[in-house]
Design an enzyme around this catalytic site. Structure first.
Site, PDB file in Angstrom:
ATOM      1  N   SER A  81      -9.508   1.787   3.305  1.00  0.00           N
ATOM      2  CA  SER A  81      -8.687   2.566   2.403  1.00  0.00           C
ATOM      3  C   SER A  81      -7.728   1.738   1.553  1.00  0.00           C
ATOM      4  CB  SER A  81      -7.885   3.599   3.191  1.00  0.00           C
ATOM      5  OG  SER A  81      -6.979   2.962   4.088  1.00  0.00           O
ATOM      6  N   SER A 113      -9.569  -0.578   7.438  1.00  0.00           N
ATOM      7  CA  SER A 113      -9.055  -0.360   6.077  1.00  0.00           C
ATOM      8  C   SER A 113      -8.408  -1.561   5.417  1.00  0.00           C
ATOM      9  CB  SER A 113      -8.067   0.813   6.069  1.00  0.00           C
ATOM     10  OG  SER A 113      -8.764   2.022   6.170  1.00  0.00           O
ATOM     11  N   LYS A 120       0.852  -1.197   0.000  1.00  0.00           N
ATOM     12  CA  LYS A 120       0.000   0.000   0.000  1.00  0.00           C
ATOM     13  C   LYS A 120       0.885   1.244   0.000  1.00  0.00           C
ATOM     14  CE  LYS A 120      -3.813   1.950   2.799  1.00  0.00           C
ATOM     15  NZ  LYS A 120      -4.621   1.728   4.023  1.00  0.00           N
TER      16      LYS A 120
END
Lengths: 43, 450
Positions: free
Chosen positions: B149, B173, B75
């Site tokens: 997210s 997330s 990420k």
């Protein structure tokens, strides 16, 4: 500081900073703060 | 294409598959589905070099373990040396010269870093549609959100762009996009994996964790990320699972509710014991969460807001700005209530092996919506998507989302297990035992007919 006074002060500052979009967010936070304080006082 | 790490790893070890071919295949998938905006940075050259080095090592008999030669995505909130950390924002990126410890551990295990995935800007949202690099689109319906997210990470796994992903989870997330896209997402116990080299959102709620195609893969990745072996102690064939009553389950989309009821029936029919549990203060969770996360996020972002306020997405900026108004006394109240929530959750887990609940009360929402209808009532999309996950960021209990079938329109549903405090190993063992019963295949939940 009461939530009412906090909200008034925060909105005034946000307007002074030309951030009117914060007003509804601050109003939502004020409701959440009332609930938080109620939960904390219920101990 | 969508083999698990344990499956493809065995083939790499046997010499049946080359890491170079694997990386090439992932790069092709990334290019073919660039419309989904899963990646921000693709590390094509370095990934191919790393794959060649891995192939040479393995051919010399220097096999490092199950992640050797496996393409993994990171990420873009986590530092990879020499690669900008954008956080999905137009705010000027960081330029790290060192890998975050979790990336360093992956490299030491022989994993190949294939690229950095897209996310909701600064991890401050659940839909991944506010990113300077375009909205992350759902792989099964590009008009919908992939969740967030860590949305790009989930899409990358579904689409065969990598074999495992590193995500972060401050309110859900990892678990939210895992549920929305139909993969496994593990939020370990708080503090178990280092957050050093990770752009913070809320330092007392932030977690790093793996996103994978199976619980076994989550265990393999978690073991490497933590740097110590997972305790594989067996679990009983009949598990006691706590089903939270009240706040957490009172508002679910009807299809999610019926799927969860079928799952409970299927687990009962297989000899597990389901018991109702009550988490006393659960209804205060969003208020406690808000009064901790907003000021902690504002504290980190203050210096960037001072210099680059106009570079943030308007919604992200405005929410960060509100955090600057929060009172210290309310932060302290929230932290005190958080301790009570933690005791309450631990208390429920004293009487069962794990908690079981849906991961999301809704299926993946359309991109760009601010409000969703949940069980007949409109609700802000962010609040709805956080409702079943954020509690365990506050309490630090390990939790994992598993695929649990699909809706009638083909959108994935997630089931969440929550384990005892500080015992991610036990949670992984429980999840592995239940995985065949929870993940019964497309179109069915918990065995389909329950």
């Amino acid at each position: 500081m009461t939530v009412h006074d906090w909200l008034k002060s925060a909105i005034e500052d946000a307007e002074r900073r030309d951030l009117p979009a914060l007003k509804p967010l601050l109003e939502a936070i004020a409701k959440s703060t009332e609930a938080l304080r109620k939960a904390a006082d219920a101990r | 294409m969508n083999e698990t790490i344990s499956e493809i790893g065995a083939r790499i070890r046997a010499g049946d598959v080359s890491p170079v071919d694997l990386v090439q295949s992932c790069l092709t998938r990334i290019a073919d589905r660039s419309d989904l905006n899963a990646f921000i940075t693709v590390l094509e050259d370095s990934a191919l070099s790393e794959a060649e080095a891995a192939a040479a090592e393995i051919s010399r008999g220097q096999y490092r373990g199950p992640l050797h030669g496996i393409p993994i995505s990171i990420k873009d909130l986590v530092d990879v040396a020499g690669v900008p950390t954008t956080s999905g924002s137009a705010v000027p990126p960081l330029h790290p010269t060192r890998d975050a410890p979790v990336v360093q551990r992956l490299r030491e295990a022989g994993a190949i870093i294939i690229g950095k995935t897209n996310l909701h800007e600064f991890a401050f949202g659940t839909t991944s549609d506010e990113s300077a690099f375009g909205p992350v689109r759902h792989p099964f319906d590009p008009s919908r959100s992939a969740g967030g997210s860590s949305g790009g990470a989930a899409v990358a796994l579904v689409e065969g762009m990598c074999y495992g992903s590193v995500g972060t989870d401050t309110g859900g997330s990892i678990r939210i996009p895992a549920a929305a896209c139909g993969i496994v997402g593990l939020k370990p116990a708080f503090g178990e994996l280092p957050c050093e080299g990770v752009v913070p959102l809320s330092t007392t709620c932030d977690h790093v964790g793996p996103m994978t195609r199976s619980v076994e893969d989550a265990r393999l990745m978690f073991q490497v990320l933590r740097g110590t072996r997972v305790n594989d102690a067996p679990v009983p064939s009949s598990l006691t699972l706590g089903i939270p009553t009240g706040y957490l389950l009172e508002r679910l989309e009807p299809e999610i509710r019926s799927a969860f009821e079928r799952l409970q029936a299927a687990l009962t029919s297989r000899g597990h014991v389901l018991v109702d549990v009550t988490i006393g203060l659960a209804r205060s969770t969003p208020d406690v969460y808000l009064h901790i996360v907003l000021p902690e996020a504002a504290a980190y972002h203050a210096r960037f807001l001072a210099q680059h306020a106009d570079r943030y997405s308007p919604n992200v900026r405005n929410r960060l700005e509100t955090g600057r108004y929060m009172l210290a006394e309310d932060y302290v109240r929230a932290m005190q209530l958080r301790e009570r929530l933690t005791r309450d959750v631990s208390g429920t887990l004293a009487a069962c092996d794990a908690l079981l609940l849906p991961t999301l009360p809704i299926a993946a929402p359309p991109l760009g919506v601010q409000s969703v209808d949940v069980d007949g009532r409109p609700e802000p999309v962010r609040a709805a998507m956080l409702r079943l996950t954020q509690l365990f960021n506050l309490t630090g209990h390990p939790s994992i989302s598993l695929p649990a079938g699909v809706t009638t329109s083909g959108l994935p549903i997630g089931a969440q297990l929550v384990g005892p405090a500080g015992d991610t190993d036990r949670l992984l063992a429980i999840a592995a035992a239940l995985e065949p019963q929870i993940t019964a295949g497309p179109g069915s939940v918990g065995g389909g007919t329950g």
